[in-house]
Motif scaffolding. Structure first.
Motif, PDB file in Angstrom:
ATOM      1  N   MET A   1       0.813  -1.181   0.000  1.00 48.39           N
ATOM      2  CA  MET A   1       0.000   0.000   0.000  1.00 48.39           C
ATOM      3  C   MET A   1       0.869   1.262   0.000  1.00 48.39           C
ATOM      4  O   MET A   1       0.568   2.204  -0.704  1.00 48.39           O
ATOM      5  N   LEU A   2       1.947   1.276   0.785  1.00 48.30           N
ATOM      6  CA  LEU A   2       2.815   2.448   0.816  1.00 48.30           C
ATOM      7  C   LEU A   2       3.448   2.713  -0.536  1.00 48.30           C
ATOM      8  O   LEU A   2       3.561   3.867  -0.949  1.00 48.30           O
ATOM      9  N   LEU A   3       3.854   1.643  -1.219  1.00 50.65           N
ATOM     10  CA  LEU A   3       4.461   1.838  -2.536  1.00 50.65           C
ATOM     11  C   LEU A   3       3.441   2.387  -3.531  1.00 50.65           C
ATOM     12  O   LEU A   3       3.765   3.237  -4.352  1.00 50.65           O
ATOM     13  N   ALA A   4       2.217   1.923  -3.448  1.00 50.84           N
ATOM     14  CA  ALA A   4       1.168   2.441  -4.326  1.00 50.84           C
ATOM     15  C   ALA A   4       0.905   3.908  -4.029  1.00 50.84           C
ATOM     16  O   ALA A   4       0.798   4.730  -4.939  1.00 50.84           O
ATOM     17  N   GLU A   5       0.825   4.240  -2.751  1.00 56.55           N
ATOM     18  CA  GLU A   5       0.589   5.632  -2.366  1.00 56.55           C
ATOM     19  C   GLU A   5       1.760   6.532  -2.748  1.00 56.55           C
ATOM     20  O   GLU A   5       1.573   7.721  -3.012  1.00 56.55           O
ATOM     21  N   ALA A   6       2.958   5.948  -2.784  1.00 56.95           N
ATOM     22  CA  ALA A   6       4.143   6.722  -3.162  1.00 56.95           C
ATOM     23  C   ALA A   6       4.270   6.873  -4.669  1.00 56.95           C
ATOM     24  O   ALA A   6       5.152   7.566  -5.148  1.00 56.95           O
ATOM     25  N   GLY A   7       3.386   6.206  -5.419  1.00 56.54           N
ATOM     26  CA  GLY A   7       3.384   6.353  -6.869  1.00 56.54           C
ATOM     27  C   GLY A   7       4.259   5.365  -7.613  1.00 56.54           C
ATOM     28  O   GLY A   7       4.615   5.603  -8.767  1.00 56.54           O
ATOM     29  N   ALA A   8       4.607   4.253  -6.985  1.00 55.11           N
ATOM     30  CA  ALA A   8       5.399   3.234  -7.684  1.00 55.11           C
ATOM     31  C   ALA A   8       4.607   2.751  -8.894  1.00 55.11           C
ATOM     32  O   ALA A   8       3.412   2.468  -8.780  1.00 55.11           O
ATOM     33  N   PRO A   9       5.255   2.666 -10.065  1.00 51.50           N
ATOM     34  CA  PRO A   9       4.528   2.269 -11.274  1.00 51.50           C
ATOM     35  C   PRO A   9       3.979   0.849 -11.216  1.00 51.50           C
ATOM     36  O   PRO A   9       2.959   0.568 -11.808  1.00 51.50           O
ATOM     37  N   ASP A  10       4.635  -0.052 -10.498  1.00 48.71           N
ATOM     38  CA  ASP A  10       4.169  -1.430 -10.352  1.00 48.71           C
ATOM     39  C   ASP A  10       4.454  -1.879  -8.918  1.00 48.71           C
ATOM     40  O   ASP A  10       5.417  -2.594  -8.662  1.00 48.71           O
ATOM     41  N   PRO A  11       3.626  -1.444  -7.965  1.00 47.35           N
ATOM     42  CA  PRO A  11       3.912  -1.721  -6.559  1.00 47.35           C
ATOM     43  C   PRO A  11       3.984  -3.202  -6.204  1.00 47.35           C
ATOM     44  O   PRO A  11       4.750  -3.590  -5.335  1.00 47.35           O
ATOM     45  N   GLU A  12       3.219  -4.033  -6.901  1.00 48.33           N
ATOM     46  CA  GLU A  12       3.254  -5.466  -6.594  1.00 48.33           C
ATOM     47  C   GLU A  12       4.608  -6.077  -6.931  1.00 48.33           C
ATOM     48  O   GLU A  12       5.113  -6.929  -6.213  1.00 48.33           O
ATOM     49  N   ALA A  13       5.226  -5.635  -8.006  1.00 49.19           N
ATOM     50  CA  ALA A  13       6.552  -6.131  -8.370  1.00 49.19           C
ATOM     51  C   ALA A  13       7.634  -5.462  -7.525  1.00 49.19           C
ATOM     52  O   ALA A  13       8.636  -6.085  -7.181  1.00 49.19           O
TER      53      ALA A  13
END
Length: 55
Positions: free
Chosen positions: A1-13
């Motif tokens: 969730m933090l990576l998604a909120e930080a704008g990571a293009p592919d947080p799952e990877a």
């Protein structure tokens, strides 16, 4: 969730790459084979976490 909120293009990877440095094997290698201090490892992991989350 933090990576998604930080704008990571592919947080799952990105999560595997973000968590890899926290594995016991990597820590043991870094600490005992490379001889890095606990403080040095902590500072590096802190820097990495802040960059990943946009802090």
């Amino acid at each position: 969730m933090l990576l998604a909120e930080a704008g990571a293009p592919d947080p799952e990877a990105a999560v595997d790459a973000a968590l890899a440095p926290l594995s016991p094997e990597v820590y043991e290698y870094t600490r005992h084979t490379l001889g890095h201090s606990k403080d040095r490892i902590t500072a590096s992991l802190t820097w990495l976490a802040r960059r990943l989350t946009g802090d």
